[in-house]
Design an enzyme around this catalytic site. Structure first.
Site, PDB file in Angstrom:
ATOM      1  N   ARG A  40     -72.530 101.725  20.949  1.00 36.12           N
ATOM      2  CA  ARG A  40     -71.198 101.729  20.333  1.00 36.12           C
ATOM      3  C   ARG A  40     -70.091 101.948  21.366  1.00 36.12           C
ATOM      4  O   ARG A  40     -70.059 102.968  22.054  1.00 36.12           O
ATOM      5  CB  ARG A  40     -71.112 102.797  19.244  1.00 36.12           C
ATOM      6  CG  ARG A  40     -69.804 102.731  18.457  1.00 36.12           C
ATOM      7  CD  ARG A  40     -69.767 103.719  17.303  1.00 36.12           C
ATOM      8  NE  ARG A  40     -68.533 103.577  16.547  1.00 36.12           N
ATOM      9  CZ  ARG A  40     -67.371 104.124  16.902  1.00 36.12           C
ATOM     10  NH1 ARG A  40     -67.301 104.876  17.979  1.00 36.12           N
ATOM     11  NH2 ARG A  40     -66.285 103.921  16.177  1.00 36.12           N
ATOM     12  N   TYR A  81     -67.326  84.834   9.265  1.00 38.59           N
ATOM     13  CA  TYR A  81     -68.195  84.252   8.247  1.00 38.59           C
ATOM     14  C   TYR A  81     -67.627  82.952   7.716  1.00 38.59           C
ATOM     15  O   TYR A  81     -66.470  82.608   7.977  1.00 38.59           O
ATOM     16  CB  TYR A  81     -68.452  85.256   7.116  1.00 38.59           C
ATOM     17  CG  TYR A  81     -67.300  85.461   6.148  1.00 38.59           C
ATOM     18  CD1 TYR A  81     -66.144  86.127   6.538  1.00 38.59           C
ATOM     19  CD2 TYR A  81     -67.375  84.990   4.841  1.00 38.59           C
ATOM     20  CE1 TYR A  81     -65.096  86.314   5.649  1.00 38.59           C
ATOM     21  CE2 TYR A  81     -66.332  85.178   3.945  1.00 38.59           C
ATOM     22  CZ  TYR A  81     -65.195  85.843   4.356  1.00 38.59           C
ATOM     23  OH  TYR A  81     -64.159  86.020   3.481  1.00 38.59           O
ATOM     24  N   ARG A 106     -63.887  75.428  11.412  1.00 34.19           N
ATOM     25  CA  ARG A 106     -63.191  76.716  11.277  1.00 34.19           C
ATOM     26  C   ARG A 106     -64.026  77.852  11.863  1.00 34.19           C
ATOM     27  O   ARG A 106     -63.477  78.784  12.480  1.00 34.19           O
ATOM     28  CB  ARG A 106     -62.846  77.004   9.815  1.00 34.19           C
ATOM     29  CG  ARG A 106     -61.996  78.275   9.677  1.00 34.19           C
ATOM     30  CD  ARG A 106     -61.506  78.503   8.278  1.00 34.19           C
ATOM     31  NE  ARG A 106     -62.598  78.665   7.327  1.00 34.19           N
ATOM     32  CZ  ARG A 106     -62.448  78.727   6.006  1.00 34.19           C
ATOM     33  NH1 ARG A 106     -61.233  78.625   5.486  1.00 34.19           N
ATOM     34  NH2 ARG A 106     -63.483  78.883   5.222  1.00 34.19           N
ATOM     35  N   LEU A 150     -55.333  82.662   5.522  1.00 36.27           N
ATOM     36  CA  LEU A 150     -56.517  81.916   5.956  1.00 36.27           C
ATOM     37  C   LEU A 150     -56.254  80.425   5.736  1.00 36.27           C
ATOM     38  O   LEU A 150     -55.697  80.029   4.714  1.00 36.27           O
ATOM     39  CB  LEU A 150     -57.751  82.345   5.156  1.00 36.27           C
ATOM     40  CG  LEU A 150     -59.033  81.667   5.660  1.00 36.27           C
ATOM     41  CD1 LEU A 150     -59.472  82.277   6.991  1.00 36.27           C
ATOM     42  CD2 LEU A 150     -60.148  81.759   4.649  1.00 36.27           C
ATOM     43  N   GLU A 152     -51.309  85.054  -0.193  1.00 35.97           N
ATOM     44  CA  GLU A 152     -52.435  84.316  -0.785  1.00 35.97           C
ATOM     45  C   GLU A 152     -53.150  85.239  -1.762  1.00 35.97           C
ATOM     46  O   GLU A 152     -52.781  86.402  -1.924  1.00 35.97           O
ATOM     47  CB  GLU A 152     -53.389  83.817   0.303  1.00 35.97           C
ATOM     48  CG  GLU A 152     -53.899  84.900   1.222  1.00 35.97           C
ATOM     49  CD  GLU A 152     -54.672  84.369   2.442  1.00 35.97           C
ATOM     50  OE1 GLU A 152     -55.271  83.291   2.363  1.00 35.97           O
ATOM     51  OE2 GLU A 152     -54.679  85.083   3.463  1.00 35.97           O
ATOM     52  N   LYS A 181     -61.386  84.277  10.134  1.00 31.61           N
ATOM     53  CA  LYS A 181     -62.174  84.630   8.936  1.00 31.61           C
ATOM     54  C   LYS A 181     -63.183  85.720   9.283  1.00 31.61           C
ATOM     55  O   LYS A 181     -64.369  85.466   9.489  1.00 31.61           O
ATOM     56  CB  LYS A 181     -62.861  83.380   8.368  1.00 31.61           C
ATOM     57  CG  LYS A 181     -63.345  83.531   6.934  1.00 31.61           C
ATOM     58  CD  LYS A 181     -63.672  82.186   6.329  1.00 31.61           C
ATOM     59  CE  LYS A 181     -64.450  82.289   5.036  1.00 31.61           C
ATOM     60  NZ  LYS A 181     -63.704  82.873   3.911  1.00 31.61           N
TER      61      LYS A 181
HETATM   62  N1  PLP Z   1     -57.791  82.926   1.614  1.00 35.03           N
HETATM   63  C1  PLP Z   1     -58.643  83.955   1.752  1.00 35.03           C
HETATM   64  C2  PLP Z   1     -58.107  85.302   2.079  1.00 35.03           C
HETATM   65  C3  PLP Z   1     -60.030  83.757   1.574  1.00 35.03           C
HETATM   66  O1  PLP Z   1     -60.881  84.791   1.703  1.00 35.03           O
HETATM   67  C4  PLP Z   1     -60.502  82.466   1.234  1.00 35.03           C
HETATM   68  C5  PLP Z   1     -61.941  82.202   1.035  1.00 35.03           C
HETATM   69  O2  PLP Z   1     -62.779  83.038   1.238  1.00 35.03           O
HETATM   70  C6  PLP Z   1     -59.574  81.427   1.087  1.00 35.03           C
HETATM   71  C7  PLP Z   1     -58.226  81.687   1.297  1.00 35.03           C
HETATM   72  C8  PLP Z   1     -60.017  80.030   0.718  1.00 35.03           C
HETATM   73  O3  PLP Z   1     -60.621  79.389   1.808  1.00 35.03           O
HETATM   74  P1  PLP Z   1     -61.693  78.238   1.574  1.00 35.03           P
HETATM   75  O4  PLP Z   1     -61.022  77.171   0.761  1.00 35.03           O
HETATM   76  O5  PLP Z   1     -62.009  77.775   2.939  1.00 35.03           O
HETATM   77  O6  PLP Z   1     -62.851  78.850   0.858  1.00 35.03           O
END
Ligand code: PLP
Length: 283
Positions: A100, A33, A52, A203, A179, A147
């Site tokens: 499945r 996503y 991304r 991420l 994070e 993601k």
């Molecule tokens: N880290 C995680 C785990 C996230 O889920 C997100 C955003 O959903 C981010 C960092 C921030 O990413 P972005 O700046 O691309 O929204």
């Protein structure tokens, strides 16, 4: 709520939108996503979100449902159809429906779902007052750079934060902060902005990339390295970044106030610079 959502080429009222019970996004979280913010009805950092998305799809050998021009057109159409001036566009691509089986289907037909979430992004209480975070163990899988929609661990993290009377949680692995549950984490010590380096452990935030570039342009010092909870507790300032949060101050970690307990000057300046740039570069 009465939104118009996009499902595989059709624009439909949200209560009429349907996806198969055999969709692999539903059965296996076999889906990726993106969340793109919208300011003044325009898309913030769209090209970076698209890049991304392609990286996530590539890592999972998942085909893209439509071409890039069409993705942009759908983003704009859904914003227009819902009359949204400020908020987010959510996009999800799944490997589609198949009987499945853990193994990927040989000829997947990916699903594309998109919807809007209207909400204030610039003028918010968390931007003004800051948020409070707790630290929790990072129990996620080892490819956090992809993601995917497998977001149960971050959901549990948000609930742990809520139970502790806080707004969010910072996840910790081997003593170092990875994070936030849905954002990248930063501290400011002696005027230097410190945030974890890119790897499979976090991420690669689109907002992170923009903020680090803008920080360097503003002659602010940036160090990309892991930091411990103890370092964070001794920091003058802290903040998070995400498409839906921009730069949001963190004023308390594990019950300990940072500085005087209000958003710090580096954080406030970065937010201002970021919002101005996001507004002017949005498409
Ligand atoms: N880290 C995680 C785990 C996230 O889920 C997100 C955003 O959903 C981010 C960092 C921030 O990413 P972005 O700046 O691309 O929204």
């Amino acid at each position: 709520m009465g939104r118009i959502v996009h499902v595989n080429g059709a624009y439909v009222p949200e209560e009429e939108a349907r996806i198969s019970v055999f969709d692999r996004g539903f059965l296996f979280a076999d889906a990726v996503y993106e969340v793109t913010s919208v300011l003044d009805g325009r898309l913030v950092d769209f090209a970076a979100h698209l890049a991304r998305l392609h990286r996530s799809l590539g890592e999972l050998e998942m085909p893209a449902p439509v071409g890039d021009d069409e993705l942009l057109a759908i983003h704009r159409e859904i914003v227009a159809r819902n009359g949204m001036t400020e908020g987010m566009v959510y996009l999800q691509v799944t490997r589609g429906a198949a009987d499945r089986d853990f193994a990927f289907p040989a000829d997947p037909v990916p699903s594309l779902v998109m919807f809007t979430q209207a909400r204030a992004l610039v003028d918010t209480a968390s931007a003004r007052d800051g948020i409070r975070v707790v630290t929790i163990p990072d129990i996620r899988w080892r490819r956090r750079d992809i993601k995917t929609v497998q977001l149960l661990a971050p959901s549990m993290g948000k609930m742990a934060a809520r139970k502790a009377g806080c707004d969010d949680a910072w996840m910790v692995e081997d003593g170092f902060v990875t994070e936030g549950t849905s954002n990248n984490a930063y501290i400011v010590r002696n005027g230097t902005i410190i945030t974890r380096q890119l790897s499979h452990d976090i991420l690669h935030g689109i907002t992170r990339a923009a903020v680090l570039r803008l920080a360097s342009e503003a002659q602010l010092r940036v160090e990309e390295r892991a930091f411990t909870v103890a370092e964070a507790l001794g920091a003058a300032e802290a903040f998070i970044t995400a498409a839906s949060a921009f730069v949001t101050p963190v004023v308390e970690i594990d019950g300990r106030a940072l500085g005087d307990g209000t958003p710090g000057p580096v954080t406030r300046r970065l937010r201002e610079i970021y919002v101005a740039e996001a507004r002017s570069a949005a498409i």
